[in-house]
Design an enzyme around this catalytic site. Structure first.
Site, PDB file in Angstrom:
ATOM      1  CB  SER A   1      11.513  -2.241 -12.098  1.00 37.00           C
ATOM      2  OG  SER A   1      11.171  -3.267 -12.479  1.00 37.00           O
TER       3      SER A   1
ATOM      4  N   GLY B   1      -0.220   0.510  -5.347  1.00 39.25           N
ATOM      5  CA  GLY B   1      -0.954  -0.150  -4.648  1.00 39.25           C
ATOM      6  C   GLY B   1      -2.168   0.036  -6.069  1.00 39.25           C
TER       7      GLY B   1
ATOM      8  CB  CYS C   1      12.549 -12.433   0.614  1.00 41.78           C
ATOM      9  SG  CYS C   1      12.969 -11.025   0.943  1.00 41.78           S
TER      10      CYS C   1
ATOM     11  CB  CYS D   1      11.139  -3.603   2.797  1.00 47.71           C
ATOM     12  SG  CYS D   1      10.809  -4.931   1.441  1.00 47.71           S
TER      13      CYS D   1
ATOM     14  CE1 TYR E   1       9.213  -4.126  -9.817  1.00 47.72           C
ATOM     15  CE2 TYR E   1       7.831  -4.365  -7.777  1.00 47.72           C
ATOM     16  CZ  TYR E   1       7.780  -4.900  -9.104  1.00 47.72           C
ATOM     17  OH  TYR E   1       6.702  -4.357  -9.519  1.00 47.72           O
TER      18      TYR E   1
ATOM     19  CB  CYS F   1      -0.684   0.364   0.502  1.00 48.52           C
ATOM     20  SG  CYS F   1      -2.242  -1.575   1.138  1.00 48.52           S
TER      21      CYS F   1
ATOM     22  CG  ASN G   1       3.180   0.842   2.836  1.00 43.20           C
ATOM     23  OD1 ASN G   1       4.232   1.638   2.691  1.00 43.20           O
ATOM     24  ND2 ASN G   1       2.835  -0.641   3.009  1.00 43.20           N
ATOM     25  N   GLY G   2       1.863  -1.878   5.324  1.00 43.31           N
ATOM     26  CA  GLY G   2       2.864  -3.206   6.026  1.00 43.31           C
ATOM     27  C   GLY G   2       1.604  -4.359   6.384  1.00 43.31           C
TER      28      GLY G   2
ATOM     29  CG  ASP H   1      12.975  -5.393 -10.625  1.00 43.82           C
ATOM     30  OD1 ASP H   1      12.006  -6.541 -10.149  1.00 43.82           O
ATOM     31  OD2 ASP H   1      12.051  -5.577 -11.293  1.00 43.82           O
TER      32      ASP H   1
END
Ligand code: SF4
Length: 469
Positions: A286, A32, A439, A239, A245, A5, A106-107, A349
């Site tokens: 990107s 978003g 990740c 993050c 990206y 978001c 957002n999250g 990306d």
């Protein structure tokens, strides 16, 4: 891969705050595309207007005219927690009278289900399936002599990622969770203050950047000016995909223009994976900055081999099978005049499921490219995200199932090079412990074992119903 978001907020007496928020959301559309919404307060009443669709589809003159007041918050949504349905569009309004708050988030809150149950047992009603409504009700239910105290007391119960804009009848709040997973910044305009997920939104509404809101910080903005409160912060975990990206290249995070950071990623890729080719190109948009970096470092000329249809957004019209078969052709058109007989480094990306990259490579080969050497800014993604990024289950992540030589074969490239975690950290030029890299590494900034177990069960279900690619 989608971010969850974008959030925005304005405190500006005598300004058209709804219109400012509209343009702020417009600048944050990339975060978003499922729904958009604005809430305003005129000191007496909070009004909310939120619908499915892009910002430009959701609002018109009429809807903006009815959103009156001196304070506004706004939201662009890509659903992660809670399904894609009109009820889940934000901002979400809970409570009544002086107890009413509207909230944009957002999250992703990983203990949302537990908190929802607890709040339901206390008699709080839920009308959406979002974790945002859980946050809003938690703040409402938490003791405190004022809103700041309620928010401060609620924060330790929220596990996960959150950057929030909150509106009450008289105040605007901006809250960034202690991990600082998602960005949030403060800007100034002539008559007030603006809060946004990214600095690019400040630029678009003519606000000047005052500061990036700190991890664990609460800003209270009202007729008394700005008051700042800071919660205890342990490990930070911004993050890293915001750099790679998600965020726009013209946004600044941690004082660094992302366009520069992405160029540096390309330069690192050129150092880690040199190759003798005729041209360098990026998968637009990107990877454009990273391709420039690769070209600059390697001395290999930069060319545009793919043109992106810039107006491809999320469409709510189901594509006809014939159109669907065209796949990436809807999004990219190759330039055979550039590619014919050429050996190319193609910078992208990331590779998540590995479904798009083979299509891009096929498209380039059909346009005459002789060799294709893929260079990827993100290291191999082997673990799922629990902080609001709609990635995939572990089973769906191609790098969790295949070795790099196998991925190279699968995507049909002549060579494949992923930027190393060390190279990526060098490019962003900040200490590694500022970031979430989970990740790539599986080292999550907070325990996620329960979520992992849940996902493992889902993966088994997916594996039973669908053969792997
Ligand atoms: S797991 Fe990956 S995508 Fe998710 S917050 Fe961490 S770095 Fe970002």
């Amino acid at each position: 891969m989608h971010e969850s978001c974008g959030v925005f907020g304005v405190y500006a007496p005598n300004e058209d705050v709804a219109r400012l928020t509209f343009y702020g959301l417009f600048a944050l559309q990339h975060r978003g595309q499922e729904s958009a919404g604005i809430a305003t307060s005129d000191g007496k009443q909070i009004r909310v207007y939120a619908k499915m669709g892009l910002v430009s589809q959701v609002f018109d003159e009429d809807s903006l005219t009815h959103l009156t007041g001196d304070i506004a918050i706004g939201h662009n949504r890509y659903s992660t927690t809670g399904s894609s349905r009109p009820d889940n569009a934000q901002p979400i309004l809970v409570g009544e009278g002086d107890d009413a708050i509207a909230i944009a988030h957002n999250g992703n809150i990983i203990n949302a289900e537990f908190l929802r149950q607890e709040l339901s047992d206390l008699g709080y009603g839920f009308h959406t399936s979002t974790d945002t409504e859980v946050i809003a009700n938690l703040i409402l239910a938490t003791h405190g002599k004022d809103w700041v105290e309620k928010i401060r007391n609620a924060m330790p119960r929220l596990q996960g990622a959150y950057s929030l804009t909150i509106l009450t009848r008289h105040k605007l709040f901006a809250v960034r969770g202690p991990l600082g997973v998602r960005p949030l910044c403060l800007g100034a305009i002539d008559n007030g203050w603006v809060v946004a997920s990214e600095t690019c939104a400040l630029d678009h509404v003519g606000a000047s950047l005052v500061k990036e809101i700190e991890s664990g910080e609460i800003l209270s903005i009202s007729e008394n000016g700005i008051e700042s409160y800071r919660e205890e912060v342990g490990r930070r975990a911004l993050c890293i995909f915001e750099y790679i990206y998600f965020a726009r290249p013209d946004s600044v995070i941690n004082g660094r223009l992302l366009y520069d950071a992405r160029q540096a990623m390309g330069e690192e890729l050129a150092v880690e994976y040199p190759v003798d080719v005729d041209l360098v190109m990026g998968v637009p948009d990107s990877a454009t900055a990273a391709a420039i970096g690769y070209s600059r470092k390697s001395g290999i000329p930069l060319r545009e081999g793919l043109i992106k249809n810039r107006y491809v957004g999320r469409t709510f019209i189901e594509p006809h099978q014939r159109i669907r078969d065209l796949g990436v052709k809807l999004k990219f058109n190759p330039l055979p005049q550039v590619l014919e007989g050429k050996r190319a480094v193609v910078v992208d990306d990331s590779i998540v499921r590995g479904t798009t990259t083979p299509q891009v490579i096929r498209l380039l080969r059909r346009s005459g490219a002789k060799e294709i050497h893929m260079r990827i800014c993100a290291p191999p993604i082997r673990y799922p995200c629990f902080f609001g990024v709609d990635m995939a289950t572990r089973w769906e992540l191609i790098a969790a199932r295949k070795s790099i030589p196998e991925i190279k074969e699968f995507i049909g490239a002549d060579s494949l090079g992923y930027l190393s975690v060390e190279g990526l950290i060098k490019a962003v030029a900040l200490p590694r412990d500022n970031f979430c890299l989970a990740c790539f590494t599986g080292d999550y900034p907070i325990p996620v074992q329960l979520e992992m177990d849940k996902l493992a069960l889902e993966s088994v279900a997916v594996r039973r119903s669908e053969p792997p690619v």
